[in-house]
Design an enzyme around this catalytic site. Structure first.
Site, PDB file in Angstrom:
ATOM      1  N   PRO A  19       0.983  -1.097   0.071  1.00  0.00           N
ATOM      2  CA  PRO A  19      -0.252  -0.169  -0.366  1.00  0.00           C
ATOM      3  C   PRO A  19       0.954   0.619   0.328  1.00  0.00           C
ATOM      4  O   PRO A  19       1.291   1.508   1.433  1.00  0.00           O
ATOM      5  CB  PRO A  19      -1.049  -0.075   1.430  1.00  0.00           C
ATOM      6  CG  PRO A  19      -0.995  -1.858   1.791  1.00  0.00           C
ATOM      7  CD  PRO A  19       0.499  -1.940   1.349  1.00  0.00           C
ATOM      8  N   GLU A  20       0.725   2.167  -1.085  1.00  0.00           N
ATOM      9  CA  GLU A  20       1.045   3.443  -1.375  1.00  0.00           C
ATOM     10  C   GLU A  20      -0.110   4.572  -1.423  1.00  0.00           C
ATOM     11  O   GLU A  20      -1.168   4.065  -1.247  1.00  0.00           O
ATOM     12  CB  GLU A  20       2.154   3.652  -1.811  1.00  0.00           C
ATOM     13  CG  GLU A  20       3.468   1.969  -2.049  1.00  0.00           C
ATOM     14  CD  GLU A  20       4.910   2.507  -2.304  1.00  0.00           C
ATOM     15  OE1 GLU A  20       4.991   3.766  -3.049  1.00  0.00           O
ATOM     16  OE2 GLU A  20       5.057   1.815  -2.392  1.00  0.00           O
ATOM     17  N   LYS A  35      -1.262   8.164   3.776  1.00  0.00           N
ATOM     18  CA  LYS A  35      -1.421   7.405   3.082  1.00  0.00           C
ATOM     19  C   LYS A  35      -1.894   6.199   3.975  1.00  0.00           C
ATOM     20  O   LYS A  35      -2.620   5.087   4.810  1.00  0.00           O
ATOM     21  CB  LYS A  35       0.452   6.268   3.327  1.00  0.00           C
ATOM     22  CG  LYS A  35       1.113   6.170   1.919  1.00  0.00           C
ATOM     23  CD  LYS A  35       2.210   5.364   2.857  1.00  0.00           C
ATOM     24  CE  LYS A  35       3.299   5.748   3.399  1.00  0.00           C
ATOM     25  NZ  LYS A  35       4.100   4.991   2.912  1.00  0.00           N
ATOM     26  N   ARG A  91      14.673   0.562   5.676  1.00  0.00           N
ATOM     27  CA  ARG A  91      13.603  -0.015   4.240  1.00  0.00           C
ATOM     28  C   ARG A  91      14.344  -0.904   3.099  1.00  0.00           C
ATOM     29  O   ARG A  91      15.549  -0.197   2.983  1.00  0.00           O
ATOM     30  CB  ARG A  91      12.472   0.521   3.518  1.00  0.00           C
ATOM     31  CG  ARG A  91      11.571   1.581   4.995  1.00  0.00           C
ATOM     32  CD  ARG A  91      10.476   0.290   5.581  1.00  0.00           C
ATOM     33  NE  ARG A  91      10.129  -0.294   4.669  1.00  0.00           N
ATOM     34  CZ  ARG A  91       8.339   1.213   4.779  1.00  0.00           C
ATOM     35  NH1 ARG A  91       8.949   1.565   4.463  1.00  0.00           N
ATOM     36  NH2 ARG A  91       8.212   0.436   2.849  1.00  0.00           N
TER      37      ARG A  91
END
Length: 273
Positions: free
Chosen positions: A2-3, A51, A250
């Site tokens: 999800p972005e 987001k 990340r």
């Protein structure tokens, strides 16, 4: 993953399903909201903010949710079998007479006064898919910490809201920037928010995220998820490494030849081989 584009589509789907009719079912399965019952209230709108998702209800309440890495909202017709995951992963159920929205694996779910939404999203930078998008403010925020690696700056939602790990890696590749290049050394840095906005706008209405312009299944992205495979431009094997503060790294994908400049700590610089 999800972005901002995924959240934008989710908000649109939830808004179509829930807005207008009174809720006939409300089941919030997190300890802090276990006794809350929203049945009978009307959803007035569902909005994306970067987001984050803001489900506004009459009476001045907002249900705030965030998908993070693997959360999802799914909408089903009344009586349709739910298929978004096992029951123990359900965190929220909101239903009107003909549609049911089910929130799976939601790491953030809280009920706020609508007047207090700023406590959840007030820290965010300009929203790449928002009506008040401000490219100059986004650029100002990106440049405010000139020594920060560009990959980290792009992921910081306080700079511009909506970019996740996929777009971070793809943006850096498309602009031929090492993700570890300090922001101050980025040539024509105004390209960063401009291209980010262009990519998210192009992808917000389609489920298959495409950055290459090629919709074929294995050709949609330049570098993300392709570690060890040949670069689509030069054929060099793509690399991957963690980036960010210790414990919160990340994964980053990049081409060491097409993206010259510094590399991650302890590895040769990009473009050195």
């Amino acid at each position: 993953m999800p972005e901002g584009d995924t959240v934008w589509r989710t908000a649109r789907e939830l808004d179509r399903a829930l807005t207008g009719g009174p809720l006939v079912r409300s089941d919030l399965r997190v300890p802090a909201l276990a006794t809350v019952d929203l049945t009978g209230r009307r959803v007035t709108e569902v909005l994306p903010r970067g987001k984050h998702l803001l489900t506004r209800l009459e009476g001045g309440l907002t249900l705030h949710s965030h998908l993070r890495m693997d959360g999802a909202w799914r909408v089903y017709a009344t009586g349709e079998r739910w298929s978004g995951g096992p029951g123990h992963q359900i965190r929220a159920v909101l239903a009107t007479a003909d549609r049911t929205a089910v929130g799976y694996r939601l790491p953030v779910l809280e009920l706020l006064r609508t007047a207090d939404e700023h406590t959840a999203v007030g820290h965010l930078g300009p929203d790449l898919l928002g009506p008040g998008w401000d490219a100059q403010e986004a650029l100002r925020r990106l440049l405010a910490d000139p020594g920060r690696p560009v990959g980290e700056a792009l992921l910081d939602q306080r700079n511009l809201a909506g970019i996740g790990n996929v777009y971070k890696s793809e943006l850096c590749f498309m602009l031929r920037l090492s993700p570890w290049l300090p922001v101050r050394d980025v040539p024509a840095p105004e390209r960063l928010p401009a291209l980010a906005r262009k990519l998210l706008e192009a992808n917000k209405s389609r489920a298959a995220r495409i950055t290459t312009g090629d919709p074929r299944h294995d050709h949609r992205v330049w570098v993300y998820g392709r570690a060890g495979r040949p670069c689509r431009r030069c054929g060099t094997p793509l690399r991957t490494a963690g980036q960010g503060d210790a414990g919160r790294e990340r994964v980053t994908y990049w081409c060491p030849r097409c993206q010259p400049g510094p590399g991650p700590a302890g590895t040769p610089g990009c473009g050195d081989d």
